[in-house]
Design a protein around this motif. Structure first.
Motif, PDB file in Angstrom:
ATOM      1  N   PHE A 197      42.084  38.219  39.234  1.00  0.00           N
ATOM      2  CA  PHE A 197      43.217  37.852  40.071  1.00  0.00           C
ATOM      3  C   PHE A 197      43.226  38.687  41.345  1.00  0.00           C
ATOM      4  O   PHE A 197      43.454  38.176  42.440  1.00  0.00           O
ATOM      5  CB  PHE A 197      44.534  38.021  39.304  1.00  0.00           C
ATOM      6  N   ASP A 198      42.968  40.008  41.196  1.00  0.00           N
ATOM      7  CA  ASP A 198      42.941  40.880  42.379  1.00  0.00           C
ATOM      8  C   ASP A 198      41.842  40.473  43.347  1.00  0.00           C
ATOM      9  O   ASP A 198      42.010  40.575  44.566  1.00  0.00           O
ATOM     10  CB  ASP A 198      42.745  42.349  41.971  1.00  0.00           C
ATOM     11  N   MET A 199      40.736  40.006  42.827  1.00  0.00           N
ATOM     12  CA  MET A 199      39.620  39.610  43.702  1.00  0.00           C
ATOM     13  C   MET A 199      39.847  38.230  44.319  1.00  0.00           C
ATOM     14  O   MET A 199      39.648  38.039  45.515  1.00  0.00           O
ATOM     15  CB  MET A 199      38.303  39.578  42.904  1.00  0.00           C
ATOM     16  N   ASN A 200      40.245  37.261  43.504  1.00  0.00           N
ATOM     17  CA  ASN A 200      40.229  35.863  43.940  1.00  0.00           C
ATOM     18  C   ASN A 200      41.589  35.183  43.989  1.00  0.00           C
ATOM     19  O   ASN A 200      41.705  34.104  44.561  1.00  0.00           O
ATOM     20  CB  ASN A 200      39.331  35.044  43.004  1.00  0.00           C
ATOM     21  N   GLY A 201      42.572  35.745  43.309  1.00  0.00           N
ATOM     22  CA  GLY A 201      43.846  35.054  43.204  1.00  0.00           C
ATOM     23  C   GLY A 201      43.720  33.923  42.197  1.00  0.00           C
ATOM     24  O   GLY A 201      42.698  33.744  41.548  1.00  0.00           O
ATOM     25  N   ALA A 202      44.785  33.137  42.089  1.00  0.00           N
ATOM     26  CA  ALA A 202      44.772  31.998  41.169  1.00  0.00           C
ATOM     27  C   ALA A 202      45.709  30.939  41.717  1.00  0.00           C
ATOM     28  O   ALA A 202      46.836  31.235  42.120  1.00  0.00           O
ATOM     29  CB  ALA A 202      45.216  32.430  39.774  1.00  0.00           C
ATOM     30  N   GLY A 203      45.244  29.706  41.763  1.00  0.00           N
ATOM     31  CA  GLY A 203      46.074  28.602  42.230  1.00  0.00           C
ATOM     32  C   GLY A 203      46.577  28.802  43.654  1.00  0.00           C
ATOM     33  O   GLY A 203      47.715  28.454  43.959  1.00  0.00           O
ATOM     34  N   GLY A 204      45.763  29.407  44.489  1.00  0.00           N
ATOM     35  CA  GLY A 204      46.142  29.614  45.871  1.00  0.00           C
ATOM     36  C   GLY A 204      47.101  30.775  46.084  1.00  0.00           C
ATOM     37  O   GLY A 204      47.597  30.990  47.184  1.00  0.00           O
ATOM     38  N   LYS A 205      47.397  31.531  45.031  1.00  0.00           N
ATOM     39  CA  LYS A 205      48.306  32.670  45.161  1.00  0.00           C
ATOM     40  C   LYS A 205      47.577  33.950  44.784  1.00  0.00           C
ATOM     41  O   LYS A 205      46.631  33.938  44.006  1.00  0.00           O
ATOM     42  CB  LYS A 205      49.513  32.494  44.234  1.00  0.00           C
ATOM     43  N   GLY A 206      48.084  35.050  45.292  1.00  0.00           N
ATOM     44  CA  GLY A 206      47.557  36.357  44.929  1.00  0.00           C
ATOM     45  C   GLY A 206      46.221  36.633  45.559  1.00  0.00           C
ATOM     46  O   GLY A 206      45.850  36.059  46.575  1.00  0.00           O
ATOM     47  N   GLY A 207      45.478  37.480  44.923  1.00  0.00           N
ATOM     48  CA  GLY A 207      44.214  37.916  45.490  1.00  0.00           C
ATOM     49  C   GLY A 207      44.503  39.045  46.444  1.00  0.00           C
ATOM     50  O   GLY A 207      45.222  38.882  47.414  1.00  0.00           O
ATOM     51  N   ASN A 208      44.050  40.198  46.130  1.00  0.00           N
ATOM     52  CA  ASN A 208      44.343  41.366  46.945  1.00  0.00           C
ATOM     53  C   ASN A 208      43.116  41.803  47.740  1.00  0.00           C
ATOM     54  O   ASN A 208      43.012  42.960  48.124  1.00  0.00           O
ATOM     55  CB  ASN A 208      44.833  42.522  46.053  1.00  0.00           C
ATOM     56  N   GLY A 209      42.202  40.870  47.937  1.00  0.00           N
ATOM     57  CA  GLY A 209      41.009  41.198  48.706  1.00  0.00           C
ATOM     58  C   GLY A 209      40.197  42.314  48.071  1.00  0.00           C
ATOM     59  O   GLY A 209      39.547  43.085  48.755  1.00  0.00           O
ATOM     60  N   GLY A 210      40.252  42.406  46.766  1.00  0.00           N
ATOM     61  CA  GLY A 210      39.480  43.426  46.071  1.00  0.00           C
ATOM     62  C   GLY A 210      40.246  44.717  45.843  1.00  0.00           C
ATOM     63  O   GLY A 210      39.758  45.602  45.143  1.00  0.00           O
ATOM     64  N   LEU A 211      41.428  44.851  46.435  1.00  0.00           N
ATOM     65  CA  LEU A 211      42.231  46.045  46.178  1.00  0.00           C
ATOM     66  C   LEU A 211      42.867  45.932  44.796  1.00  0.00           C
ATOM     67  O   LEU A 211      43.268  44.843  44.376  1.00  0.00           O
ATOM     68  CB  LEU A 211      43.326  46.193  47.238  1.00  0.00           C
ATOM     69  N   LEU A 212      42.965  47.024  44.102  1.00  0.00           N
ATOM     70  CA  LEU A 212      43.508  46.996  42.751  1.00  0.00           C
ATOM     71  C   LEU A 212      45.032  47.068  42.773  1.00  0.00           C
ATOM     72  O   LEU A 212      45.613  47.914  43.439  1.00  0.00           O
ATOM     73  CB  LEU A 212      42.969  48.160  41.927  1.00  0.00           C
ATOM     74  N   SER A 213      45.640  46.199  42.020  1.00  0.00           N
ATOM     75  CA  SER A 213      47.099  46.199  41.912  1.00  0.00           C
ATOM     76  C   SER A 213      47.536  47.173  40.819  1.00  0.00           C
ATOM     77  O   SER A 213      46.732  47.626  40.004  1.00  0.00           O
ATOM     78  CB  SER A 213      47.582  44.792  41.556  1.00  0.00           C
ATOM     79  N   ASP A 214      48.833  47.491  40.817  1.00  0.00           N
ATOM     80  CA  ASP A 214      49.382  48.342  39.757  1.00  0.00           C
ATOM     81  C   ASP A 214      49.170  47.709  38.389  1.00  0.00           C
ATOM     82  O   ASP A 214      48.910  48.404  37.407  1.00  0.00           O
ATOM     83  CB  ASP A 214      50.879  48.584  39.982  1.00  0.00           C
ATOM     84  N   THR A 215      49.264  46.391  38.315  1.00  0.00           N
ATOM     85  CA  THR A 215      49.073  45.682  37.051  1.00  0.00           C
ATOM     86  C   THR A 215      47.663  45.903  36.524  1.00  0.00           C
ATOM     87  O   THR A 215      47.461  46.149  35.332  1.00  0.00           O
ATOM     88  CB  THR A 215      49.337  44.168  37.243  1.00  0.00           C
ATOM     89  N   THR A 216      46.682  45.847  37.414  1.00  0.00           N
ATOM     90  CA  THR A 216      45.290  46.052  37.000  1.00  0.00           C
ATOM     91  C   THR A 216      45.067  47.490  36.559  1.00  0.00           C
ATOM     92  O   THR A 216      44.414  47.741  35.540  1.00  0.00           O
ATOM     93  CB  THR A 216      44.329  45.689  38.148  1.00  0.00           C
ATOM     94  N   LEU A 217      45.619  48.428  37.297  1.00  0.00           N
ATOM     95  CA  LEU A 217      45.470  49.835  36.918  1.00  0.00           C
ATOM     96  C   LEU A 217      46.110  50.111  35.556  1.00  0.00           C
ATOM     97  O   LEU A 217      45.557  50.831  34.727  1.00  0.00           O
ATOM     98  CB  LEU A 217      46.074  50.742  37.992  1.00  0.00           C
ATOM     99  N   ARG A 218      47.278  49.509  35.310  1.00  0.00           N
ATOM    100  CA  ARG A 218      47.942  49.654  34.011  1.00  0.00           C
ATOM    101  C   ARG A 218      47.089  49.038  32.903  1.00  0.00           C
ATOM    102  O   ARG A 218      46.943  49.614  31.826  1.00  0.00           O
ATOM    103  CB  ARG A 218      49.318  48.983  34.047  1.00  0.00           C
ATOM    104  N   ALA A 219      46.521  47.860  33.166  1.00  0.00           N
ATOM    105  CA  ALA A 219      45.676  47.193  32.170  1.00  0.00           C
ATOM    106  C   ALA A 219      44.440  48.036  31.861  1.00  0.00           C
ATOM    107  O   ALA A 219      44.021  48.143  30.704  1.00  0.00           O
ATOM    108  CB  ALA A 219      45.268  45.804  32.652  1.00  0.00           C
ATOM    109  N   ALA A 220      43.861  48.660  32.891  1.00  0.00           N
ATOM    110  CA  ALA A 220      42.689  49.517  32.681  1.00  0.00           C
ATOM    111  C   ALA A 220      43.082  50.739  31.843  1.00  0.00           C
ATOM    112  O   ALA A 220      42.345  51.153  30.933  1.00  0.00           O
ATOM    113  CB  ALA A 220      42.107  49.951  34.016  1.00  0.00           C
ATOM    114  N   HIS A 221      44.246  51.311  32.118  1.00  0.00           N
ATOM    115  CA  HIS A 221      44.726  52.461  31.347  1.00  0.00           C
ATOM    116  C   HIS A 221      44.947  52.053  29.883  1.00  0.00           C
ATOM    117  O   HIS A 221      44.536  52.773  28.965  1.00  0.00           O
ATOM    118  CB  HIS A 221      46.021  53.003  31.951  1.00  0.00           C
ATOM    119  N   ASP A 222      45.595  50.911  29.663  1.00  0.00           N
ATOM    120  CA  ASP A 222      45.833  50.433  28.294  1.00  0.00           C
ATOM    121  C   ASP A 222      44.517  50.243  27.552  1.00  0.00           C
ATOM    122  O   ASP A 222      44.391  50.594  26.380  1.00  0.00           O
ATOM    123  CB  ASP A 222      46.617  49.120  28.306  1.00  0.00           C
TER     124      ASP A 222
END
Length: 156
Positions: A17-42
């Motif tokens: 999602f951070d890389m590509n988004g989904a359904g025309g929404k999101g995508g952080n151009g490769g920057l990591l979101s807080d959600t991704t960092l939390r998922a990596a920690h979990d």
């Protein structure tokens, strides 16, 4: 689905999602979101728990015991010379104690059957570290304990 698989799937979804988004929404151009960092920690926490669980769990194997039959063998920590076998029920109930090579597959099956258990827990035991006490020794220790004055708590 196990916890580790669920966490891995969530982390993969977040990264995508951070890389590509989904359904025309999101995508952080490769920057990591807080959600991704939390998922990596979990994911890291779950993997660490799994690794600890595997390290604590002694492995077992079956081994030819010669004329006596096939033995169920476990990895024994240094200094342990005996095993205690527990029937797994609503609690661990000790059902057998012996030398590690004496737990034959036939004995294992009999312990399962006789105790109506689905599994047995095999625990290494350090016989040299045991503590023994007689009824008289316990009575003397209890009398000594009872004869000591009761300590009063300081008032506030």
């Amino acid at each position: 689905m196990t916890d580790i698989v669920k966490a891995a799937k969530k982390l993969i979804d977040c990264v995508e999602f951070d890389m590509n988004g989904a359904g025309g929404k999101g995508g952080n151009g490769g920057l990591l979101s807080d959600t991704t960092l939390r998922a990596a920690h979990d994911q890291r926490v779950i993997m660490s728990r799994e690794a600890e669980r595997e390290q604590r769990k002694p492995s077992f194997r079956v081994q030819d015991g010669g004329v006596f039959g096939v033995s169920v063998m476990i990895d024994m920590p240094p200094g342990c010379d005996t095993i205690v076998v527990f029937a797994d029920k609503h609690q661990h109930i000790p059902v057998w104690i012996g030398l590690p090579h004496q737990l034959y597959v036939t004995t294992f099956a009999k312990l399962l059957h006789d105790n109506a258990a689905e599994s047995l827990t095999i625990v290494p035991y350090r016989n040299a570290s045991k503590v023994t006490a007689t009824e008289n020794e316990i009575a003397m220790a209890l009398a000594e304990w009872a004869s000591q004055p009761v300590k009063q708590e300081a008032s506030r």
